[in-house]
Structure formats: C-alpha cells, structure tokens
Design an enzyme around this catalytic site. Structure first.
Site, PDB file in Angstrom:
ATOM      1  N   LYS A   1       0.865  -1.190   0.000  1.00 58.38           N
ATOM      2  CA  LYS A   1       0.000   0.000   0.000  1.00 58.38           C
ATOM      3  C   LYS A   1       0.890   1.225   0.000  1.00 58.38           C
ATOM      4  CE  LYS A   1      -3.305   2.458   2.817  1.00 58.38           C
ATOM      5  NZ  LYS A   1      -4.266   2.329   3.931  1.00 58.38           N
TER       6      LYS A   1
ATOM      7  N   LYS B   1      -2.498  -1.653  -3.341  1.00 60.82           N
ATOM      8  CA  LYS B   1      -3.330  -0.450  -3.277  1.00 60.82           C
ATOM      9  C   LYS B   1      -2.449   0.785  -3.381  1.00 60.82           C
ATOM     10  CE  LYS B   1      -6.122   1.887   0.145  1.00 60.82           C
ATOM     11  NZ  LYS B   1      -6.538   1.856   1.551  1.00 60.82           N
TER      12      LYS B   1
HETATM   13  N1  PB1 Z   1      -6.226   3.367   6.859  1.00 60.38           N
HETATM   14  C1  PB1 Z   1      -5.918   4.233   5.783  1.00 60.38           C
HETATM   15  C2  PB1 Z   1      -7.068   4.535   4.870  1.00 60.38           C
HETATM   16  C3  PB1 Z   1      -6.646   4.452   3.455  1.00 60.38           C
HETATM   17  C4  PB1 Z   1      -5.706   5.410   2.855  1.00 60.38           C
HETATM   18  C5  PB1 Z   1      -5.327   6.644   3.620  1.00 60.38           C
HETATM   19  O1  PB1 Z   1      -6.210   7.399   4.005  1.00 60.38           O
HETATM   20  O2  PB1 Z   1      -4.125   6.816   3.808  1.00 60.38           O
HETATM   21  C6  PB1 Z   1      -7.594   3.846   2.499  1.00 60.38           C
HETATM   22  C7  PB1 Z   1      -8.644   2.965   3.105  1.00 60.38           C
HETATM   23  N2  PB1 Z   1      -8.154   1.679   3.338  1.00 60.38           N
HETATM   24  C8  PB1 Z   1      -8.154   4.853   1.517  1.00 60.38           C
HETATM   25  C9  PB1 Z   1      -8.987   4.160   0.462  1.00 60.38           C
HETATM   26  C10 PB1 Z   1      -9.445   5.072  -0.634  1.00 60.38           C
HETATM   27  O3  PB1 Z   1      -8.810   6.117  -0.854  1.00 60.38           O
HETATM   28  O4  PB1 Z   1     -10.440   4.717  -1.277  1.00 60.38           O
END
Ligand code: PB1
Ligand code: ZN
Length: 328
Positions: free
Chosen positions: A197, A250
């Site tokens: 990620k 991601k």
């Molecule tokens: N736990 C982090 C949330 C994270 C990314 C972020 O805000 O840094 C994601 C959710 N899992 C964002 C997802 C998205 O942007 O759709």
C-alpha cells in the site's frame, strides 16, 4: 510463427478467449462507510454516488444491491459524533459503534454476504494517524500493533468473515493472526493484508469521506514510497510469512506493475486490488467532462486488474458494475 495475428481475435468471442480470467460479480467487494447517526444517508461530495450510511438505513441500502448479486462488502467506520476520537483510537472497537453494529446487522439481514472489516485506527485517533504516536510524534509500532490486534479480534468476534488491516504498521499481520488464534477464530476469519500500500495523492476523497486525514504530517513514514519496488516485494513476503490469507495491492491502476509482480510472488494466495477513491473520482469526473464513456473506461480498468493477476476487486464502482455486468 506467422506474423498474421488479426485472425485470432477478429470475432468477439475469439477476443474474449484471449482473457486469462473474466470479470464476475463475486470478484467485487464494495467499500461502504458506516456512520454513528442511525438515520444518515449522506451523499459524499468527494465520492459521487457514495454515502455515509447510518445503521437505520443500512439494510434498505444494501437490499437492492444484494438482489443484483452483491457478494461482499468491506466496512469503514466513520464516527462523526463529538468526543469519539482520542490518541489511542479506543473507540475503534466500541461495541455500540457503527462497525461492530454494522457487522451484526449485515450478518443477520444478509447471511449470504461476505463481511470484511477494514481495521485501522485513523478514523478514531484524534491525531488522525493509522497508529499510536510517541511523545516525539513518531509511531509507537509495538503499541500500535497491540491496538490493531485488539480491534481486529473485536470485529472478528462480532462476526466479520474477514479482517483487513490498512494501517501499514510493521508486524501487524503476525499480531492479528496471533490474536485470532488466541480468540479461537483463526479457523474461520480471513486475514487480508493491505501488504503493498503506497503513500500518495490518490486517497484524498476517502479522507474527506471518512474524516480521517492526519492532523499533522503525512503517512509517508509507514505507507510505501511510490518509487519502491523491492520494498513492496519485501512487505508482501513478510505478510505471507506472518500469516496473511490474502494479499492486497493499493492503489490499483497506478501500481499495476506491483500488482503483477505481487500476483507472481504470492502465486498461492488470492490477490486483491483496491481501486481507491482518487481513481474512482478521476474516472467519474473525466467521464462527466466527456473524456470517455464511464462504463467502457471502468470495465477497461477492471480488465487491467484482472490481467495483472487480481481476483478480488475492491471498488466503489461495485453498484454500477452489478448493473453493467448484467448488460454484457
Ligand atoms: N487506513 C488508511 C485509509 C486508506 C488510505 C489513507 O487514508 O491513507 C484507504 C482505506 N483503506 C483509503 C482508500 C481510498 O482512498 O479509497
Ligand atoms: Zn488508517
């Protein structure tokens, strides 16, 4: 070998035969935002056609989608009431909070739906970071993964089929797996790791939707650097070793190379990809601006995810795709 290839894909069916895997509804996992105002069904400006959903509206919201073939959701808690957030994010596992109550409601109302829970602290910490901080503002990793373990086990006890930690703390997969084993739940709860990620520009609409932006600094000290490849491979291999049952990459389209490499590296695992909020909004607004047809562009990006090796697609286009796949 002949240099004449056109004959092999002249007909629509012979074109379809070129695919290694075809998009089906059971690949789609719909991210939804659950809030602590029971009657809320609030449109999210940064994510057109997406909503913050109160528990009183959740069953009616999901029923038509389940009827169209929705097979899985991933829940994000969006507590909006005052006083919920604190430095340790202790309300993440509030038994009366939107996520735990949402899991129970969906399991009861839609027994056939696979319920995943995103596990993170950022929606519940007063500083907005995904972990617990030290005095100097840097992450306290040991304390953070202890909290992640507690939250994940609480969601699993509530009935989640899957817990998916999106925090990017070191060794949280091992900690959560240990927690699931200790709770006697490891045999029936899937641990899906957001393993690769990346930090970057594509999460803005989500942070607005979830009210989860960091109050200072950014997430570059724990989400992967966009330039990294070897680090992503190491993160994936670490999470495989620590007990992940599925591996996620991601964002999606900007990281298709990583997705393909991850699918090859974790060839024995289901591979998930998250088309994040910025990707969703980019396509949506481009189509509205007349750049391309939305359905064509979205199906093409889904094909990119399938071609790169994903079999689990987390996308806010799930409701649209449930209709579009019926039109194909
Ligand atoms: N736990 C982090 C949330 C994270 C990314 C972020 O805000 O840094 C994601 C959710 N899992 C964002 C997802 C998205 O942007 O759709
Ligand atoms: Zn987070």
């Amino acid at each position: 070998m002949s240099h004449i290839l056109h004959g092999g894909y002249h007909h629509p069916l012979s074109r379809a035969w070129q695919a290694e895997r075809t998009l089906t509804k059971d690949m789609l996992c719909y991210p939804i935002f659950l809030t602590d105002d029971a009657q809320a069904l609030d449109p999210i400006e940064s994510l057109p056609e997406q909503y913050r959903i109160g528990l009183g509206r959740l069953e009616a919201f999901l029923a038509p989608l389940v009827k169209k073939g929705l097979k899985s959701v991933i829940l994000f808690g969006v507590p909006l009431k005052d006083g919920v957030k604190n430095p340790e994010g202790t309300n993440a596992e509030d038994p009366n909070g939107p996520v735990i109550q949402g899991v129970k409601l969906i399991r009861q109302a839609f027994p056939e739906v696979f319920v995943a829970c995103d596990v993170c602290l950022c929606e519940y910490t007063s500083h907005g970071h995904c972990g617990i901080l030290r005095e100097d503002g840097t992450l306290n990793n040991p304390l953070s993964i202890q909290r992640m373990k507690e939250v994940a086990v609480a969601y699993a006890k509530a009935g989640a089929h899957c817990v998916a930690p999106s925090d990017m703390m070191d060794q949280r997969i091992g900690a959560i797996k240990e927690g699931l084993i200790e709770a006697g739940l490891a045999h029936k709860v899937m641990l899906m790791s957001y393993a690769a990620k990346f930090a970057g520009a594509f999460y803005g609409p989500f942070r607005e939707a979830a009210n989860s932006a960091p109050s200072f600094g950014d997430r570059r000290a724990y989400q992967l650097p966009p330039c990294s490849r070897g680090l992503a491979r190491r993160a994936v291999q670490r999470d495989m070793a620590e007990g992940a049952d599925a591996i996620m990459v991601k964002p999606g389209t900007p990281y298709l190379d990583i997705l393909r490499e991850t699918a090859d590296l974790a060839r024995d695992y289901p591979i998930a990809v998250y088309q994040v909020s910025g990707e969703y909004a980019m396509l949506y607004h481009s189509a509205n601006a007349g750049v391309f047809d939305l359905k064509t562009a979205v199906l093409e990006t889904m094909n990119g995810f399938l071609r790169a090796g994903a079999t689990i697609l987390l996308t806010y286009y799930t409701p649209r795709l449930l209709d579009w796949l019926d039109e194909e």
